[in-house]
Design a protein around this motif. Structure first.
Motif, PDB file in Angstrom:
ATOM      1  N   ASN A 206       0.815  -1.216   0.000  1.00 26.31           N
ATOM      2  CA  ASN A 206       0.000   0.000   0.000  1.00 26.31           C
ATOM      3  C   ASN A 206       0.852   1.272   0.000  1.00 26.31           C
ATOM      4  OD1 ASN A 206       0.894  -0.603   2.587  1.00 26.31           O
ATOM      5  ND2 ASN A 206      -0.799   0.454   3.581  1.00 26.31           N
ATOM      6  N   LEU A 207       2.146   1.151   0.289  1.00 27.15           N
ATOM      7  CA  LEU A 207       3.031   2.320   0.260  1.00 27.15           C
ATOM      8  C   LEU A 207       3.930   2.343  -0.975  1.00 27.15           C
ATOM      9  CD1 LEU A 207       4.238   2.449   3.998  1.00 27.15           C
ATOM     10  CD2 LEU A 207       2.415   3.791   2.916  1.00 27.15           C
ATOM     11  N   LEU A 208       4.122   1.160  -1.587  1.00 24.01           N
ATOM     12  CA  LEU A 208       5.089   1.060  -2.673  1.00 24.01           C
ATOM     13  C   LEU A 208       4.686   1.903  -3.882  1.00 24.01           C
ATOM     14  CD1 LEU A 208       7.705  -0.184  -3.674  1.00 24.01           C
ATOM     15  CD2 LEU A 208       6.423  -2.219  -4.383  1.00 24.01           C
ATOM     16  N   GLU A 209       3.376   1.957  -4.175  1.00 25.57           N
ATOM     17  CA  GLU A 209       2.933   2.729  -5.340  1.00 25.57           C
ATOM     18  C   GLU A 209       3.269   4.210  -5.172  1.00 25.57           C
ATOM     19  OE1 GLU A 209      -1.000   3.450  -8.168  1.00 25.57           O
ATOM     20  OE2 GLU A 209      -1.203   2.317  -6.286  1.00 25.57           O
ATOM     21  N   SER A 210       2.995   4.757  -3.987  1.00 25.75           N
ATOM     22  CA  SER A 210       3.302   6.171  -3.767  1.00 25.75           C
ATOM     23  C   SER A 210       4.807   6.409  -3.730  1.00 25.75           C
ATOM     24  CB  SER A 210       2.649   6.663  -2.474  1.00 25.75           C
ATOM     25  OG  SER A 210       3.096   5.906  -1.364  1.00 25.75           O
ATOM     26  N   GLU A 211       5.589   5.408  -3.272  1.00 28.71           N
ATOM     27  CA  GLU A 211       7.046   5.537  -3.271  1.00 28.71           C
ATOM     28  C   GLU A 211       7.575   5.605  -4.697  1.00 28.71           C
ATOM     29  OE1 GLU A 211       9.868   5.509  -0.998  1.00 28.71           O
ATOM     30  OE2 GLU A 211       8.289   6.389   0.226  1.00 28.71           O
ATOM     31  N   LEU A 212       7.006   4.792  -5.573  1.00 29.83           N
ATOM     32  CA  LEU A 212       7.491   4.751  -6.957  1.00 29.83           C
ATOM     33  C   LEU A 212       6.987   5.937  -7.787  1.00 29.83           C
ATOM     34  CD1 LEU A 212       7.164   0.953  -7.854  1.00 29.83           C
ATOM     35  CD2 LEU A 212       9.284   2.275  -7.769  1.00 29.83           C
ATOM     36  N   PHE A 213       5.680   6.248  -7.661  1.00 29.41           N
ATOM     37  CA  PHE A 213       5.065   7.212  -8.584  1.00 29.41           C
ATOM     38  C   PHE A 213       4.781   8.579  -7.956  1.00 29.41           C
ATOM     39  CE2 PHE A 213       4.131   3.005 -10.224  1.00 29.41           C
ATOM     40  CZ  PHE A 213       4.478   3.139 -11.560  1.00 29.41           C
ATOM     41  N   GLY A 214       4.881   8.690  -6.636  1.00 29.16           N
ATOM     42  CA  GLY A 214       4.607   9.962  -5.980  1.00 29.16           C
ATOM     43  C   GLY A 214       3.116  10.220  -5.841  1.00 29.16           C
ATOM     44  N   TYR A 215       2.773  11.342  -5.215  1.00 28.33           N
ATOM     45  CA  TYR A 215       1.352  11.661  -5.025  1.00 28.33           C
ATOM     46  C   TYR A 215       1.165  13.168  -4.919  1.00 28.33           C
ATOM     47  CZ  TYR A 215       3.000  11.691  -0.149  1.00 28.33           C
ATOM     48  OH  TYR A 215       3.715  11.928   0.995  1.00 28.33           O
ATOM     49  N   GLY A 222      -3.653  12.047   4.956  1.00 23.37           N
ATOM     50  CA  GLY A 222      -2.273  12.239   5.371  1.00 23.37           C
ATOM     51  C   GLY A 222      -1.384  12.819   4.288  1.00 23.37           C
ATOM     52  N   ALA A 223      -1.884  12.911   3.046  1.00 25.99           N
ATOM     53  CA  ALA A 223      -1.089  13.493   1.951  1.00 25.99           C
ATOM     54  C   ALA A 223      -1.201  15.020   2.034  1.00 25.99           C
ATOM     55  CB  ALA A 223      -1.576  12.973   0.610  1.00 25.99           C
ATOM     56  N   SER A 224      -0.397  15.617   2.907  1.00 22.90           N
ATOM     57  CA  SER A 224      -0.515  17.053   3.183  1.00 22.90           C
ATOM     58  C   SER A 224       0.262  17.916   2.198  1.00 22.90           C
ATOM     59  CB  SER A 224      -0.026  17.343   4.611  1.00 22.90           C
ATOM     60  OG  SER A 224       1.308  16.892   4.769  1.00 22.90           O
ATOM     61  N   ARG A 225       1.082  17.280   1.351  1.00 21.23           N
ATOM     62  CA  ARG A 225       1.847  18.055   0.373  1.00 21.23           C
ATOM     63  C   ARG A 225       2.159  17.179  -0.838  1.00 21.23           C
ATOM     64  NH1 ARG A 225       7.323  16.709   0.992  1.00 21.23           N
ATOM     65  NH2 ARG A 225       7.753  15.492   2.881  1.00 21.23           N
ATOM     66  N   GLN A 226       2.525  17.839  -1.917  1.00 20.26           N
ATOM     67  CA  GLN A 226       2.888  17.112  -3.128  1.00 20.26           C
ATOM     68  C   GLN A 226       4.252  16.441  -2.928  1.00 20.26           C
ATOM     69  OE1 GLN A 226       4.703  19.014  -6.726  1.00 20.26           O
ATOM     70  NE2 GLN A 226       2.646  18.690  -7.595  1.00 20.26           N
ATOM     71  N   THR A 227       4.358  15.168  -3.340  1.00 24.38           N
ATOM     72  CA  THR A 227       5.616  14.424  -3.193  1.00 24.38           C
ATOM     73  C   THR A 227       5.904  13.682  -4.483  1.00 24.38           C
ATOM     74  OG1 THR A 227       5.199  14.124  -0.824  1.00 24.38           O
ATOM     75  CG2 THR A 227       6.831  12.665  -1.847  1.00 24.38           C
ATOM     76  N   ILE A 228       7.123  13.867  -4.993  1.00 15.26           N
ATOM     77  CA  ILE A 228       7.494  13.132  -6.209  1.00 15.26           C
ATOM     78  C   ILE A 228       7.979  11.735  -5.830  1.00 15.26           C
ATOM     79  CG2 ILE A 228       8.113  15.284  -7.383  1.00 15.26           C
ATOM     80  CD1 ILE A 228      11.052  14.447  -7.142  1.00 15.26           C
ATOM     81  N   GLY A 229       7.767  10.774  -6.735  1.00  9.90           N
ATOM     82  CA  GLY A 229       8.159   9.397  -6.481  1.00  9.90           C
ATOM     83  C   GLY A 229       9.602   9.123  -6.875  1.00  9.90           C
TER      84      GLY A 229
END
Length: 448
Positions: A206-215, A222-229
């Motif tokens: 459940n965390l790997l997708e956001s680690e690879l592609f960002g959000y 909990g996604a309080s800011r833009q993060t690149i993967g």
């Protein structure tokens, strides 16, 4: 100051020689055992060696034996043999065994000093070259091997690195997949850009997708800011996907799409972001089996495996176990400030006999523990925890290896020819007298 060991049983001559060498740190020994103690304790780069040592001062046997021991312990040592007028043949024999030079008594201080000074300069130059080689910036300089298959892997890495081809590294855990992945990056045109590594097996699905592609901000709770993967972070560089065989199927399709389009969409986003990145994958699993089981996509396999590099396990690398063990011993002894200088014979036998299922990573743990816990200057099989293997270790002696191979070949040929000497000779490609000679040599005439 350079260290100079004077090996001389005549105390008066030792005193005379000591005064010849102002500017050197002088060590003294009067016989073979005390000389080897000084060699192991202080590692002098220079030695003056009198060949006539007790208990056989009239001959050169002790001196020649000591010369060979010194060069076996410290091959870079410059040994100057000091001998008598009637001993020129032994002096030449010493040079043939590896001595740097020889000097014939009586001692003429200026001439002997010139020979030693010249040897000191050469020793310093060689030491500097070794230091430069040790700190070489070559990406493959950290990989220690003499195995032909592993050398082929290194050459393949050098050929593939300049391209942008996707590379798949296959090998057991601890074989050096990440070392080779970094070499592929460092030898490429992307060397000045980022090398980003991610372990696909270490991050929950459940965390790997956001680690690879960002959000994007607000994409989930909990996604309080833009993060690149990681993929976007590696733009213009290299992305290393370790343990890619453990990638969840839900992400395999998304990774396949990225590899085809070279664009990513962050979670919660709509924009497609172009990314120029080289992908290197690695796994210790058999992907063909995973494809048959349906747990790995076949189309993704063909995308990530444009070039496959198979890394052999340590147990299959000829001579590498002892080679790597010595390098690790040197490294850990320096780190732990321990005086360990090598392995005993039973230790090297055990190292070669053990299968090393954990490969180099296991060896690192074994050698580091032994360096910390052992007391003596040489690590034993017991220190390594491998003393149960010493009886199983094959002999490294060339004569025994050759005899064993000849015995096996003769027995096989005789069996296949039904004990017919002429046919056995034909099978072996030798003459009948040679077969008779081998049967006698190996004690097999009676078994026939």
């Amino acid at each position: 100051m350079p260290k100079l060991l004077i090996v001389e049983d005549d105390e008066g001559l030792r005193n005379q020689l000591r005064w010849c060498f102002d500017g050197y740190e002088i060590l003294e020994a009067e016989d073979r055992s005390s000389a080897m103690t000084e060699i192991r304790r202080h590692a002098p780069g220079l030695v003056t060696l009198d060949l006539g040592l007790p208990p056989d001062s009239a001959n050169a046997s002790e001196g020649l034996e000591l010369l060979q021991e010194i060069l076996a312990e410290a091959p870079g040592t410059k040994v100057i043999v000091v001998t008598g007028n009637d001993d020129r043949s032994n002096a030449l024999k010493a040079v043939a065994l590896g001595a740097y030079d020889f000097y014939i008594k009586p001692v003429e201080s200026d001439l002997l000093r010139m020979i030693v000074d010249r040897a000191a300069r050469l020793y310093a130059l060689e030491a500097e070259n070794r230091a430069l080689a040790l700190h070489s910036n070559s990406p493959l300089s950290g990989l220690i091997t003499s195995d032909p298959d592993m050398l082929k892997v290194c050459r393949m890495v050098e050929r593939v690195a300049p391209s942008d081809a996707t590379v798949l590294l296959l090998g057991s855990s601890g074989t050096g997949k990440e070392v080779l992945a970094r070499a592929l990056h460092d030898l490429s045109d992307r060397a000045n850009e980022r090398f980003v590594a991610i372990n696909c097996a270490a991050i929950p699905e459940n965390l790997l997708e956001s680690e690879l592609f960002g959000y994007e901000k607000g994409a989930f709770t909990g996604a309080s800011r833009q993060t690149i993967g990681k993929i976007e972070h590696a733009n213009n560089g290299t992305l290393f996907l370790d343990e890619i065989g453990d990638l969840p199927q839900s992400l395999q399709a998304k990774l396949l799409r990225f590899l085809q389009e070279r664009k990513v969409e962050r979670l919660g986003g709509r924009a497609e972001i172009p990314v120029n990145v080289r992908i290197i994958g690695a796994t210790n699993q058999n992907l063909a089996d995973l494809i048959r089981d349906g747990s790995f996509r076949e189309d993704l396999y063909y995308r990530i495996g444009e070039i496959e590099i198979r890394i052999p396990p340590l147990k299959d690398r000829q001579g590498d176990a002892s080679l790597i063990a010595h390098a690790l011993l040197k490294q850990f002894a320096r780190e732990q400030r321990k005086p360990h200088r090598g392995f005993t014979r039973d230790a090297t036998d055990a190292i070669e006999a053990y299968d090393w299922p954990g490969n180099v990573r296991e060896m690192e743990n074994v050698v580091r523990r032994a360096v910390i816990m052992a007391d003596g200057p040489l690590l034993t099989a017991r220190d390594l925890g491998l003393d149960h293997l010493t009886e199983e270790a094959p002999s490294p002696r060339l004569r025994e290896v050759r005899n064993s191979a000849e015995r096996e070949a003769i027995l096989r040929a005789m069996a296949r020819s039904n004990q017919n000497i002429a046919q056995a000779a034909d099978l072996l490609g030798v003459t009948r007298p040679t077969v008779y000679s081998l049967l006698d040599k190996l004690g097999l005439r009676e078994t026939r």
